[in-house]
Motif scaffolding. Sequence first.
Motif, PDB file in Angstrom:
ATOM      1  N   GLU A  33       0.854  -1.190   0.000  1.00 39.34           N
ATOM      2  CA  GLU A  33       0.000   0.000   0.000  1.00 39.34           C
ATOM      3  C   GLU A  33       0.878   1.225   0.000  1.00 39.34           C
ATOM      4  O   GLU A  33       1.853   1.285   0.749  1.00 39.34           O
ATOM      5  N   LEU A  34       0.520   2.199  -0.810  1.00 37.29           N
ATOM      6  CA  LEU A  34       1.249   3.463  -0.819  1.00 37.29           C
ATOM      7  C   LEU A  34       0.356   4.567  -0.279  1.00 37.29           C
ATOM      8  O   LEU A  34      -0.855   4.602  -0.567  1.00 37.29           O
ATOM      9  N   TRP A  35       0.971   5.477   0.470  1.00 35.68           N
ATOM     10  CA  TRP A  35       0.286   6.656   0.997  1.00 35.68           C
ATOM     11  C   TRP A  35       1.209   7.841   0.828  1.00 35.68           C
ATOM     12  O   TRP A  35       2.430   7.673   0.795  1.00 35.68           O
ATOM     13  N   THR A  36       0.647   9.026   0.714  1.00 35.88           N
ATOM     14  CA  THR A  36       1.497  10.214   0.742  1.00 35.88           C
ATOM     15  C   THR A  36       1.102  11.080   1.930  1.00 35.88           C
ATOM     16  O   THR A  36      -0.079  11.175   2.285  1.00 35.88           O
ATOM     17  N   GLU A  37       2.121  11.670   2.553  1.00 33.75           N
ATOM     18  CA  GLU A  37       1.861  12.655   3.616  1.00 33.75           C
ATOM     19  C   GLU A  37       1.337  13.891   2.911  1.00 33.75           C
ATOM     20  O   GLU A  37       2.013  14.445   2.048  1.00 33.75           O
ATOM     21  N   THR A  38       0.158  14.297   3.289  1.00 34.55           N
ATOM     22  CA  THR A  38      -0.466  15.316   2.450  1.00 34.55           C
ATOM     23  C   THR A  38      -0.228  16.740   2.936  1.00 34.55           C
ATOM     24  O   THR A  38      -0.067  16.976   4.136  1.00 34.55           O
ATOM     25  N   VAL A  39      -0.199  17.656   1.977  1.00 23.40           N
ATOM     26  CA  VAL A  39      -0.187  19.082   2.306  1.00 23.40           C
ATOM     27  C   VAL A  39      -1.552  19.696   2.001  1.00 23.40           C
ATOM     28  O   VAL A  39      -1.742  20.888   2.153  1.00 23.40           O
ATOM     29  N   GLY A  40      -2.485  18.841   1.540  1.00 19.23           N
ATOM     30  CA  GLY A  40      -3.791  19.341   1.141  1.00 19.23           C
ATOM     31  C   GLY A  40      -4.835  19.145   2.226  1.00 19.23           C
ATOM     32  O   GLY A  40      -4.532  18.726   3.346  1.00 19.23           O
ATOM     33  N   SER A  41      -6.061  19.498   1.872  1.00 22.01           N
ATOM     34  CA  SER A  41      -7.152  19.314   2.834  1.00 22.01           C
ATOM     35  C   SER A  41      -8.341  18.645   2.130  1.00 22.01           C
ATOM     36  O   SER A  41      -8.470  18.686   0.903  1.00 22.01           O
ATOM     37  N   LEU A  42      -9.195  18.036   2.958  1.00 16.51           N
ATOM     38  CA  LEU A  42     -10.369  17.319   2.453  1.00 16.51           C
ATOM     39  C   LEU A  42     -11.309  18.280   1.723  1.00 16.51           C
ATOM     40  O   LEU A  42     -11.237  19.484   1.968  1.00 16.51           O
ATOM     41  N   PRO A  43     -12.164  17.802   0.823  1.00 17.88           N
ATOM     42  CA  PRO A  43     -12.499  16.407   0.538  1.00 17.88           C
ATOM     43  C   PRO A  43     -11.442  15.706  -0.323  1.00 17.88           C
ATOM     44  O   PRO A  43     -10.588  16.367  -0.910  1.00 17.88           O
ATOM     45  N   PRO A  44     -11.517  14.353  -0.398  1.00 24.95           N
ATOM     46  CA  PRO A  44     -10.579  13.610  -1.240  1.00 24.95           C
ATOM     47  C   PRO A  44     -10.661  14.071  -2.699  1.00 24.95           C
ATOM     48  O   PRO A  44     -11.694  14.568  -3.142  1.00 24.95           O
ATOM     49  N   VAL A  45      -9.556  13.876  -3.423  1.00 30.76           N
ATOM     50  CA  VAL A  45      -9.507  14.324  -4.823  1.00 30.76           C
ATOM     51  C   VAL A  45     -10.229  13.340  -5.740  1.00 30.76           C
ATOM     52  O   VAL A  45     -10.929  13.723  -6.668  1.00 30.76           O
ATOM     53  N   TYR A  46     -10.058  12.028  -5.460  1.00 29.88           N
ATOM     54  CA  TYR A  46     -10.634  11.031  -6.375  1.00 29.88           C
ATOM     55  C   TYR A  46     -11.187   9.828  -5.611  1.00 29.88           C
ATOM     56  O   TYR A  46     -11.226   8.712  -6.129  1.00 29.88           O
ATOM     57  N   GLY A  47     -11.590  10.071  -4.362  1.00 33.50           N
ATOM     58  CA  GLY A  47     -12.147   8.980  -3.561  1.00 33.50           C
ATOM     59  C   GLY A  47     -11.102   8.219  -2.776  1.00 33.50           C
ATOM     60  O   GLY A  47     -11.408   7.163  -2.200  1.00 33.50           O
ATOM     61  N   GLU A  48      -9.875   8.726  -2.757  1.00 36.35           N
ATOM     62  CA  GLU A  48      -8.814   8.039  -1.997  1.00 36.35           C
ATOM     63  C   GLU A  48      -9.088   8.119  -0.493  1.00 36.35           C
ATOM     64  O   GLU A  48      -9.790   8.998  -0.024  1.00 36.35           O
ATOM     65  N   ARG A  49      -8.481   7.161   0.253  1.00 37.05           N
ATOM     66  CA  ARG A  49      -8.681   7.131   1.712  1.00 37.05           C
ATOM     67  C   ARG A  49      -7.769   8.139   2.401  1.00 37.05           C
ATOM     68  O   ARG A  49      -6.644   8.352   1.957  1.00 37.05           O
ATOM     69  N   TRP A  50      -8.248   8.729   3.459  1.00 34.84           N
ATOM     70  CA  TRP A  50      -7.444   9.643   4.290  1.00 34.84           C
ATOM     71  C   TRP A  50      -7.362   9.068   5.690  1.00 34.84           C
ATOM     72  O   TRP A  50      -8.329   8.498   6.183  1.00 34.84           O
ATOM     73  N   LYS A  51      -6.197   9.257   6.324  1.00 37.22           N
ATOM     74  CA  LYS A  51      -6.040   8.856   7.728  1.00 37.22           C
ATOM     75  C   LYS A  51      -5.371   9.983   8.471  1.00 37.22           C
ATOM     76  O   LYS A  51      -4.355  10.518   7.996  1.00 37.22           O
ATOM     77  N   GLU A  52      -5.921  10.312   9.620  1.00 40.89           N
ATOM     78  CA  GLU A  52      -5.282  11.329  10.457  1.00 40.89           C
ATOM     79  C   GLU A  52      -4.193  10.667  11.283  1.00 40.89           C
ATOM     80  O   GLU A  52      -4.378   9.562  11.788  1.00 40.89           O
ATOM     81  N   ARG A  53      -3.046  11.320  11.368  1.00 43.62           N
ATOM     82  CA  ARG A  53      -1.963  10.869  12.243  1.00 43.62           C
ATOM     83  C   ARG A  53      -1.549  12.068  13.089  1.00 43.62           C
ATOM     84  O   ARG A  53      -1.811  13.214  12.703  1.00 43.62           O
ATOM     85  N   PRO A  54      -0.877  11.816  14.218  1.00 42.95           N
ATOM     86  CA  PRO A  54      -0.506  12.945  15.080  1.00 42.95           C
ATOM     87  C   PRO A  54       0.313  14.000  14.327  1.00 42.95           C
ATOM     88  O   PRO A  54       0.186  15.189  14.571  1.00 42.95           O
ATOM     89  N   ASP A  55       1.143  13.546  13.373  1.00 42.83           N
ATOM     90  CA  ASP A  55       1.993  14.510  12.668  1.00 42.83           C
ATOM     91  C   ASP A  55       1.413  14.918  11.312  1.00 42.83           C
ATOM     92  O   ASP A  55       2.123  15.418  10.441  1.00 42.83           O
ATOM     93  N   GLY A  56       0.126  14.692  11.106  1.00 40.76           N
ATOM     94  CA  GLY A  56      -0.511  15.137   9.859  1.00 40.76           C
ATOM     95  C   GLY A  56      -1.191  13.986   9.132  1.00 40.76           C
ATOM     96  O   GLY A  56      -0.910  12.821   9.388  1.00 40.76           O
ATOM     97  N   ALA A  57      -2.051  14.330   8.211  1.00 36.99           N
ATOM     98  CA  ALA A  57      -2.839  13.313   7.503  1.00 36.99           C
ATOM     99  C   ALA A  57      -2.023  12.649   6.389  1.00 36.99           C
ATOM    100  O   ALA A  57      -1.110  13.255   5.825  1.00 36.99           O
ATOM    101  N   ILE A  58      -2.363  11.392   6.108  1.00 38.67           N
ATOM    102  CA  ILE A  58      -1.831  10.713   4.923  1.00 38.67           C
ATOM    103  C   ILE A  58      -3.015  10.291   4.057  1.00 38.67           C
ATOM    104  O   ILE A  58      -4.136  10.133   4.543  1.00 38.67           O
TER     105      ILE A  58
END
Length: 255
Positions: A25-50
């Motif tokens: 599985e690949l994830w990117t540490e995001t600099v963006g904000s919701l909503p998702p761009v194409y239905g991808e999953r988001w997860k909150e982490r203490p140091d930022g969302a992926i």
Amino acid sequence: MPGRPEPTTAPPPRLVERRFRDRIELWTETVGSLPPVYGERWKERPDGAIRSFEPGRSKLAAAVVKGWRGPLPRPGERWLYLGAASGTTASHVADLVGRDGRVYAVERSLRPFARLLSVAHRWPNLFPILGDAREPTAYADLVRPCDGVYADVAQPDQVEIVLANAALLLRGPGAAVVVALKTASMGRDRTAAGHLAKAEDGLSETVDLAASVRLDPFHKGHYLVGGRQRGREGGRRSDDPLTPPRAPPRGRQRS
Ligand SMILES: C[S@@+](CC[C@H](N)C(=O)[O-])C[C@H]1O[C@@H](n2cnc3c(N)ncnc32)[C@H](O)[C@@H]1O
């Protein structure tokens, strides 16, 4: 060579790989904000969302899963993205370069461009440009010298398009050139392998190529091809962790 870091094939720091027995599985540490761009999953982490980087939707993600060892966007870099469509992959490239980097995203069709604009409102380092990648001089004043170009315009003359953009807008030797090839859109005069070989030939005149990867089964008949611009010594490798600040060239109005 003393003083110059060796090129690395280590994954970029903002790319999170989770390895399971039968899949990655690949994830990117995001600099963006919701909503998702194409239905991808988001997860909150203490140091930022992926956000999940889906190989079935992005040829760049598919290439990583298939073992691509060529250049990938790294924090602090500037990338030129040709054929951004509505921002599926471009938003992940923006995640990978992080807040100190930027992505100039060129798209010529109005409908996907409108969606790209709305993504750019949520990704502060993504700069959409409505333009034709065959006319790089038309947008050159908007783009500071880039560490890499990623092209996915699905056109038969894509290699020529990429080389013209690279010559004008990349910073020079060591800069990355990465091309997603859709062989079905390259004509019926060759097999898929023949189109790949021709594209590699064209690029290899100025680019030291990494091993190309085939993107099946995620993207049938597609390949990822590319490497680093060749040139005389003095080029900084874009594997460097940070792009040092550079003064904008004279006459450029925006960075
Ligand atoms: C395969 S789609 C890109 C998908 C996108 N790269 C992604 O992964 O999210 C190809 C895109 O290239 C655009 N395109 C085709 N020719 C172009 C050109 N000459 N200049 C700019 N964009 C072009 C098309 O409008 C289309 O949106």
